[in-house]
Scaffold this motif. Structure first.
Motif, PDB file in Angstrom:
ATOM      1  N   CYS A  11     -22.508   8.366  20.238  1.00 24.22           N
ATOM      2  CA  CYS A  11     -23.501   7.299  20.282  1.00 24.22           C
ATOM      3  C   CYS A  11     -23.868   6.919  21.726  1.00 24.22           C
ATOM      4  O   CYS A  11     -23.014   6.835  22.596  1.00 24.22           O
ATOM      5  CB  CYS A  11     -22.907   6.092  19.564  1.00 24.22           C
ATOM      6  SG  CYS A  11     -24.001   4.705  19.572  1.00 24.22           S
ATOM      7  N   TYR A  44     -30.828   4.765  15.850  1.00 20.63           N
ATOM      8  CA  TYR A  44     -29.783   3.778  16.199  1.00 20.63           C
ATOM      9  C   TYR A  44     -30.305   2.359  16.050  1.00 20.63           C
ATOM     10  O   TYR A  44     -31.513   2.131  15.982  1.00 20.63           O
ATOM     11  CB  TYR A  44     -29.297   3.992  17.631  1.00 20.63           C
ATOM     12  CG  TYR A  44     -30.387   3.963  18.671  1.00 20.63           C
ATOM     13  CD1 TYR A  44     -30.795   2.765  19.248  1.00 20.63           C
ATOM     14  CD2 TYR A  44     -31.012   5.149  19.075  1.00 20.63           C
ATOM     15  CE1 TYR A  44     -31.804   2.740  20.205  1.00 20.63           C
ATOM     16  CE2 TYR A  44     -32.014   5.126  20.018  1.00 20.63           C
ATOM     17  CZ  TYR A  44     -32.396   3.920  20.589  1.00 20.63           C
ATOM     18  OH  TYR A  44     -33.388   3.911  21.528  1.00 20.63           O
ATOM     19  N   ASN A  83     -24.116   3.093  14.230  1.00 22.72           N
ATOM     20  CA  ASN A  83     -24.635   4.048  15.217  1.00 22.72           C
ATOM     21  C   ASN A  83     -23.694   5.244  15.395  1.00 22.72           C
ATOM     22  O   ASN A  83     -24.139   6.393  15.476  1.00 22.72           O
ATOM     23  CB  ASN A  83     -24.825   3.352  16.570  1.00 22.72           C
ATOM     24  CG  ASN A  83     -25.957   2.344  16.529  1.00 22.72           C
ATOM     25  OD1 ASN A  83     -26.894   2.498  15.754  1.00 22.72           O
ATOM     26  ND2 ASN A  83     -25.871   1.318  17.340  1.00 22.72           N
TER      27      ASN A  83
END
Ligand code: SAM
Ligand code: SF4
Length: 463
Positions: free
Chosen positions: A378, A462, A407
């Protein structure tokens, strides 16, 4: 250099009253509230030798890490731009006096080749590393390399955060580095012990202890949000080095309102023609190493702790249990080695030091998942401008996990679809399922939505 108070550190190390098991247990209890520890309390914990109390320390460090960061392990790879260096660090194969090392500086095409190799492996975060050289490793070259890497995109797969480990710069040059779009600026003091530092750096610009010590102050003044500090363990007594490293972290927090984004804990590895690496003056054994990692986690709970592939897989697994939150994987410590070299004899002629973990990214990902850790690719915080004090606020309040879980799982899904071997895919898919079951319905729904987007072919999704 006033904030590295050597006499005070030694007074703590030599204070017999701080070697007390009852006190050690009390401080471990206190550390469970994840509010951090004072230097004195950290010194008490570094004195632990009773195996039962040590276990309690490790367990607490893991608990605190998971309270703040969950079971995630952020993954990255280093990319070396050049092994040419004007310094003479006694522990490093890149030192100018090492005439046997084959010197290499990547062309921008070679930077592209290495970066594409890493993208195809599934990496999303890189750490650029350089020797120090006014011509071969100048800012213009670093800027061109960063621009090239960010421009690469292989079917939606790309490098989304580039961190940099480069020689200290002036405030004006840090402003230029920031303009290239780097994430964290990272540099290690190597040893905070002044005399040892001078011995280890007999010539070259790195000899200037204070210029290096204040690099983070200049970087923050230049507007770089995230800085990473570290020490090279094995040069001086590990208790001294750990306490000095913490003093540095506390000082940054005090002066700028944010502590270091990350703390790195490299330990000396063998390196060609590097006397201090072949015979570390204060070699740190595995238990003490694990202990100091746990103490750092409890002293500065909100800080990322970075573990590299210098260490062997078995110890890396142990250290995940002591508070580590970021790891490199599938790494090399020489320029151009990802694409170009598949020959260990050739590689040893250009590498900075020997690695302890030679596994591929896929193998590391599978291993982490099997151990119950979520490998995270991430980069959402950086891309949503949750850096510096905004990130610290979330981390310190323990709220970062709510954002991270969706995420991290979405980027892990991306990795499984795009890059994983069949075996890792199957282990990973059941891991995601179990992770989703653990979540409360709001976070679960949010995460499922993101994962669905990834399954439908969207990339880089995200919150
Ligand atoms: N040349 C710059 C510098 O020294 O600041 C950039 C980073 S240097 C290439 C990366 C780091 O590798 C050093 O800061 C040092 O801590 C670490 N290192 C050097 N020799 C090592 C060795 N033999 N074993 C483990 N780490 C080493
Ligand atoms: Fe050069 Fe950094 Fe190696 Fe020192 S540690 S010789 S400065 S590359």
């Amino acid at each position: 250099m006033e904030f590295i108070d050597e006499p005070f550190i030694y007074s703590l190390i030599n204070d017999e009253k701080l070697n007390d098991e009852l006190l050690q247990k009390e401080i471990i209890q206190k550390a469970k509230d994840s509010k951090g520890l004072s230097l004195k309390e950290s010194a008490v914990l570094l004195n632990i030798s009773n195996p039962e109390i040590l276990e309690e320390l490790f367990h607490t460090a893991k608990e605190v890490k998971e309270k703040i960061y969950g079971n995630r392990l952020v993954i990255f790879a280093p990319l070396y731009l050049t092994n040419v260096c004007v310094n003479n660090c006694l522990y490093c194969a890149f030192r100018v006096d090492n005439k046997e090392l084959k010197r290499k500086t990547l062309s921008i095409k070679e930077v592209q080749d290495d970066a594409e190799f890493l993208i195809k492996q599934g990496h999303k975060r890189l750490l650029l590393v350089c020797g120090e050289h006014p011509k071969k490793a100048n800012l213009k070259f670093v800027g061109e390399a960063i621009e090239k890497i960010y421009s690469l995109n292989i079917n939606g797969n790309n490098i989304r955060r580039i961190n940099a480990n480069l020689a200290p710069l002036s405030i004006d040059d840090f402003k230029i580095l920031k303009s290239f779009g780097i994430g964290t600026y990272q540099i290690f003091q190597e040893s905070y012990h002044f005399e040892t530092f001078k011995i280890m750096h007999p010539s070259g610009p790195k000899r200037d202890y204070a210029w290096r010590l204040y690099a983070m102050d200049r970087a923050l003044q230049a507007g770089i949000d995230d800085v990473g500090i570290g020490a090279l363990f094995g040069l001086v007594d590990y208790k001294f080095e750990t306490l000095a490293l913490l003093m540095h972290a506390f000082d940054l927090d005090y002066k700028f309102g944010i502590g270091p984004h990350s703390i790195s804990i490299p330990r000396l590895e063998p390196a060609m023609n590097a006397p201090a690496a072949m015979q570390p003056p204060h070699a740190v054994d595995d238990i003490s190493f694990k202990k100091l990692v746990a103490v750092i986690r409890l002293a500065v709970p909100y800080t990322g702790i970075i573990l590299s592939t210098r260490e062997k897989p078995e110890l890396r697994r142990e250290l995940f249990n002591a508070g580590v939150s970021q790891i490199s994987a599938g790494s090399r410590s020489s320029p151009g080695s990802y694409k170009e070299i598949n020959d260990s004899a050739k590689e040893s002629m250009i590498e900075q030091f020997q690695l302890g973990d030679h596994r591929t990214l896929d193998e590391v990902v599978k291993d982490c998942t099997q151990l119950g850790y979520l490998p995270s690719f991430c980069t959402a915080c950086y891309r949503s401008h949750r850096t510096g004090d905004r990130f610290m606020e979330l981390a310190k309040s323990g709220n970062i996990g709510k954002i991270c879980t969706p995420n991290a799982l979405a980027t892990f899904k991306e990795y499984l679809i795009e890059n994983a071997s069949d075996e890792t895919k199957s282990v990973g898919e059941s891991f995601i399922k179990k992770e989703l079951e653990k979540e409360k319905s709001v976070v679960r729904k949010k995460t499922e939505k993101l994962i669905k987007k990834v399954e439908d072919g969207e990339r880089d999704v995200y919150y």
